[in-house]
Design a protein around this motif. Structure first.
Motif, PDB file in Angstrom:
ATOM      1  N   VAL A  66       0.843  -1.203   0.000  1.00 20.29           N
ATOM      2  CA  VAL A  66       0.000   0.000   0.000  1.00 20.29           C
ATOM      3  C   VAL A  66       0.876   1.250   0.000  1.00 20.29           C
ATOM      4  O   VAL A  66       0.584   2.226  -0.710  1.00 20.29           O
ATOM      5  N   LEU A  67       1.963   1.219   0.750  1.00 21.49           N
ATOM      6  CA  LEU A  67       2.868   2.376   0.779  1.00 21.49           C
ATOM      7  C   LEU A  67       3.435   2.658  -0.606  1.00 21.49           C
ATOM      8  O   LEU A  67       3.472   3.809  -1.054  1.00 21.49           O
ATOM      9  N   VAL A  68       3.865   1.595  -1.294  1.00 18.29           N
ATOM     10  CA  VAL A  68       4.445   1.793  -2.626  1.00 18.29           C
ATOM     11  C   VAL A  68       3.406   2.370  -3.579  1.00 18.29           C
ATOM     12  O   VAL A  68       3.659   3.346  -4.296  1.00 18.29           O
ATOM     13  N   VAL A  69       2.204   1.768  -3.558  1.00 14.75           N
ATOM     14  CA  VAL A  69       1.171   2.230  -4.482  1.00 14.75           C
ATOM     15  C   VAL A  69       0.745   3.658  -4.141  1.00 14.75           C
ATOM     16  O   VAL A  69       0.490   4.468  -5.032  1.00 14.75           O
ATOM     17  N   ALA A  70       0.717   3.989  -2.820  1.00 12.26           N
ATOM     18  CA  ALA A  70       0.352   5.350  -2.440  1.00 12.26           C
ATOM     19  C   ALA A  70       1.378   6.348  -2.947  1.00 12.26           C
ATOM     20  O   ALA A  70       1.009   7.434  -3.410  1.00 12.26           O
TER      21      ALA A  70
END
Lengths: 101, 207
Positions: A66-70
């Protein structure tokens, strides 16, 4: 030993709600974007809480993704915002009315 | 031993309470600040609070990444864009364009909160199936377990995120690049827009 997981879940639900309400009531596009970040963080908190409650590292891996996609989402979203508002005045969502009949 | 455990519980409770207050104060600050710069700084406060909650739940690596990526990179990006667009003037938060939209949003948000709580409470979602990805607790460091999981079970998604990041970088460059062949357009239909702030209005030819 640690605080019961339900309290973390309630806090995450509250954070998500505040983010959603902010997304609905604010008109500045950048602030709306920040509210989306709030909602993402609420979900991250939920995932970490479940990772601890169910004793499963998979929840933390999900938060990692989720951090990467955010990060990718913020880069592209801010690029779109910059390219829209470089040629228009005002930065609120109400200023985007080209499609209005 | 019992006294030590009780003390730990009290400390944990205090950590949770203080970070929860910080998180919620930051969230309300993001939503209700008039100035976007203040909103961004309040967002930093929320992100730090969430990082503390990550540490309290033994997600140490994620807490560090949260501070570095979110508070360090993403909020700075927001601030850059705010300054670049020059939109850091205050917005009238009280003005309501659509009548009744704000109370409706509040009511819907409250309804959603209670529905989520109801949903979480109605069913026991944990099936008791043992994890296929390894335990979060037990011996070994958090980083070690997370890394082992990412580089074995989740290797393909991990590599797909690399592709995603490359696409995002290229997309951002393409989106923001000024193409020299296109003339500056888009001012013509702005007649109904409020008073301009930008400097580009100066060279506009009145129609």
């Amino acid at each position: 030993m640690t605080v019961d997981g339900s309290w973390y879940l309630i806090l995450a639900a509250l954070l998500f709600t505040v983010g959603a309400i902010g997304l609905l009531i604010r008109r500045n596009v950048l602030v709306m974007f920040m509210c989306v970040e709030l909602m993402l963080n609420a979900v991250n908190l939920t995932l970490v809480t479940f990772a601890r409650m169910l004793d499963d590292i998979g929840g933390q891996v999900a938060v990692f993704f989720v951090l990467v996609v955010a990060a990718a989402e913020v880069v592209v979203g801010l690029g779109i915002i910059v390219s829209i508002f470089r040629r228009r005045v005002g930065a609120t969502a109400d200023d985007l009315h080209i499609l209005k009949g | 031993m019992i006294a030590v455990l009780a003390a730990a519980t009290k400390v944990d409770l205090a950590v949770f309470a203080v970070s929860a207050v910080i998180v919620m104060a930051g969230a309300f600050g993001v939503v209700f600040s008039r100035n976007p710069v203040h909103s961004a700084l309040m967002l930093v406060m929320t992100l730090f609070g969430v990082a503390v909650l990550f540490v309290a739940q033994e997600a140490h690596f994620l807490a560090v990444v949260q501070v570095i990526v979110y508070a360090g990179a993403i909020v700075v990006l927001f601030l850059f864009v705010i300054m670049l667009l020059g939109v850091d003037q205050e917005e009238n938060v009280a003005a309501e364009r659509l009548r009744g939209q704000r109370p409706a949003a509040m009511a819907l948000g409250g309804l959603m909160f209670f529905l989520v709580l109801l949903l979480a409470q109605a069913t026991n979602w944990a099936t008791g199936t043992p994890s296929a990805r390894g335990a979060a607790s037990g011996p070994g460091e958090n980083v070690e377990k997370l890394g082992r999981s990412i580089f074995t079970t989740f290797l393909l998604p991990f590599e797909v995120t690399a592709v995603l990041l490359v696409i995002a970088v290229v997309g951002a460059v393409v989106l923001v690049r000024r193409s020299p062949s296109l003339p500056e357009e888009g001012d013509a239909e702005d007649e109904a827009a409020p008073e301009p702030r930008g400097q580009r209005r100066d060279e506009e030819v009145p129609a």
